[in-house]
Design a protein around this motif. Structure first.
Motif, PDB file in Angstrom:
ATOM      1  N   GLY A 144     148.187   9.834   8.365  1.00 21.99           N
ATOM      2  CA  GLY A 144     147.762   8.559   7.815  1.00 21.99           C
ATOM      3  C   GLY A 144     146.420   8.125   8.364  1.00 21.99           C
ATOM      4  N   THR A 145     146.220   8.315   9.663  1.00 20.59           N
ATOM      5  CA  THR A 145     144.942   7.951  10.279  1.00 20.59           C
ATOM      6  C   THR A 145     143.802   8.772   9.697  1.00 20.59           C
ATOM      7  N   LEU A 146     144.027  10.070   9.541  1.00 15.54           N
ATOM      8  CA  LEU A 146     142.994  10.941   8.977  1.00 15.54           C
ATOM      9  C   LEU A 146     142.641  10.525   7.554  1.00 15.54           C
ATOM     10  N   LEU A 147     143.650  10.272   6.726  1.00 17.79           N
ATOM     11  CA  LEU A 147     143.398   9.863   5.353  1.00 17.79           C
ATOM     12  C   LEU A 147     142.666   8.521   5.304  1.00 17.79           C
TER      13      LEU A 147
ATOM     14  N   ASP B  41     137.357  -8.998   5.719  1.00 20.33           N
ATOM     15  CA  ASP B  41     137.227  -9.468   7.100  1.00 20.33           C
ATOM     16  C   ASP B  41     138.277  -8.846   8.007  1.00 20.33           C
ATOM     17  N   VAL B  42     139.433  -8.518   7.436  1.00 19.29           N
ATOM     18  CA  VAL B  42     140.535  -8.003   8.243  1.00 19.29           C
ATOM     19  C   VAL B  42     141.420  -7.109   7.374  1.00 19.29           C
ATOM     20  N   ILE B  43     142.007  -6.095   7.996  1.00 20.19           N
ATOM     21  CA  ILE B  43     142.884  -5.145   7.310  1.00 20.19           C
ATOM     22  C   ILE B  43     144.330  -5.404   7.721  1.00 20.19           C
ATOM     23  N   VAL B  44     145.203  -5.547   6.724  1.00 21.25           N
ATOM     24  CA  VAL B  44     146.614  -5.859   6.982  1.00 21.25           C
ATOM     25  C   VAL B  44     147.503  -4.807   6.327  1.00 21.25           C
ATOM     26  N   PRO B  45     148.285  -4.063   7.099  1.00 17.61           N
ATOM     27  CA  PRO B  45     149.205  -3.088   6.492  1.00 17.61           C
ATOM     28  C   PRO B  45     150.481  -3.745   5.990  1.00 17.61           C
ATOM     29  N   VAL B  46     151.037  -3.202   4.915  1.00 13.61           N
ATOM     30  CA  VAL B  46     152.353  -3.639   4.445  1.00 13.61           C
ATOM     31  C   VAL B  46     153.387  -3.224   5.490  1.00 13.61           C
ATOM     32  N   PRO B  47     154.218  -4.143   5.966  1.00 12.61           N
ATOM     33  CA  PRO B  47     155.174  -3.807   7.027  1.00 12.61           C
ATOM     34  C   PRO B  47     156.444  -3.133   6.498  1.00 12.61           C
TER      35      PRO B  47
ATOM     36  N   GLN C  18     153.926   4.116   8.516  1.00 13.04           N
ATOM     37  CA  GLN C  18     152.874   5.000   8.030  1.00 13.04           C
ATOM     38  C   GLN C  18     151.667   4.227   7.505  1.00 13.04           C
ATOM     39  N   SER C  19     151.890   3.055   6.930  1.00 16.44           N
ATOM     40  CA  SER C  19     150.784   2.250   6.407  1.00 16.44           C
ATOM     41  C   SER C  19     149.923   1.696   7.537  1.00 16.44           C
TER      42      SER C  19
ATOM     43  N   ALA D 299     145.989   2.165   7.983  1.00 22.79           N
ATOM     44  CA  ALA D 299     145.126   1.022   8.268  1.00 22.79           C
ATOM     45  C   ALA D 299     144.224   1.290   9.469  1.00 22.79           C
ATOM     46  N   GLU D 300     144.750   1.964  10.493  1.00 17.58           N
ATOM     47  CA  GLU D 300     143.939   2.288  11.665  1.00 17.58           C
ATOM     48  C   GLU D 300     142.767   3.185  11.297  1.00 17.58           C
ATOM     49  N   GLY D 301     143.020   4.172  10.436  1.00 14.16           N
ATOM     50  CA  GLY D 301     141.950   5.055  10.002  1.00 14.16           C
ATOM     51  C   GLY D 301     140.888   4.305   9.210  1.00 14.16           C
ATOM     52  N   LEU D 302     141.327   3.427   8.316  1.00 10.27           N
ATOM     53  CA  LEU D 302     140.393   2.610   7.559  1.00 10.27           C
ATOM     54  C   LEU D 302     139.568   1.724   8.491  1.00 10.27           C
ATOM     55  N   SER D 303     140.228   1.141   9.461  1.00  8.78           N
ATOM     56  CA  SER D 303     139.560   0.266  10.421  1.00  8.78           C
ATOM     57  C   SER D 303     138.453   1.005  11.166  1.00  8.78           C
ATOM     58  N   HIS D 304     138.742   2.223  11.567  1.00  3.00           N
ATOM     59  CA  HIS D 304     137.761   3.027  12.308  1.00  3.00           C
ATOM     60  C   HIS D 304     136.537   3.330  11.454  1.00  3.00           C
TER      61      HIS D 304
END
Length: 221
Positions: A85-88, A106-112, A125-126, A130-135
């Motif tokens: 997920g992070t790579l994608l 402004d901020v990224i929020v994953p579906v819980p 997994q979301s 989100a972490e990958g997108l954030s990076h």
């Protein structure tokens, strides 16, 4: 040179395999082989966005049965490989940071996930997506912002209306200050009818987000 030799030696006896086709990865490949990256059904830029009532959405890939991306998402969700997920997210984020309106977030929020499912799976997994997108996008995340307080039934055999009804009251906001007055990028793994994204966006907008858009790894055909 020594590190390269040790890496190659380890790969010889304990080969890491591609999440998409299960072939051994070669030096320089990470999680997904070059061939799979080439053949993955990327959604063209002109077809990436769609409107779900109040939000604009985009997806990285088309999701088809028995496809490489279906196998990759299965590995991500059910085979304890959250790093996929992070790579994608990193790959997709490098594209989204040049695209409006997603670059304006402004901020990224994953579906819980519901706590019961989170305990069973061990991770969301979301959140890793989100972490990958954030990076890549250089945007902060608000991981505990949304809470899934009601377990929902399987969506598989439900009609479009039943899916919306099933998700309508499944989420609540835990940290309003994280999204108040902000443009939120909502993140999930797969887009089907959009019921989950709609339910989450309603909660976020009601709590004070000024705009919500969404991205997913894949879009079901």
């Amino acid at each position: 040179m020594i590190n390269r030799y040790l890496t190659d030696l380890a790969a010889l006896f304990f080969p890491k395999t591609c999440a998409g086709c299960d072939t051994p990865l070669v030096y320089g490949e990470k999680l997904i082989c070059t061939s799979c990256w080439y053949h993955l059904p990327v959604i063209p830029a002109h077809d990436q966005t769609a409107n779900l009532h109040t939000i604009q959405t985009a997806s990285f890939f088309y999701l088809m049965d028995s496809s490489r991306i279906q196998r990759i998402i299965y590995q991500l969700k059910y085979n304890n490989r959250p790093e996929i997920g992070t790579l994608l997210g990193e790959k997709y984020g490098s594209l989204l940071r040049e695209r409006t309106p997603f670059q304006e977030a402004d901020v990224i929020v994953p579906v819980p996930l519901h706590p019961t499912k989170l305990r069973k799976r061990g991770y969301n997994q979301s959140a890793f997506f989100a972490e990958g997108l954030s990076h890549s996008m250089q945007k902060p995340t608000a991981m505990q912002c949304l809470v899934r307080h009601r377990a929902t039934e399987s969506q598989t055999k439900k009609s479009r209306y039943e899916r919306y009804e099933n998700m309508e009251t499944a989420f609540r906001l835990a940290k309003a200050e994280a999204i108040a007055g902000k443009h939120v990028l909502l993140v999930d793994d797969v887009l089907t009818t959009g019921a989950t994204l709609e339910a989450c966006s309603t909660v976020l907008l009601t709590a004070g987000a000024i705009q919500v858009n969404a991205v997913t790894i894949a879009k079901a055909l």
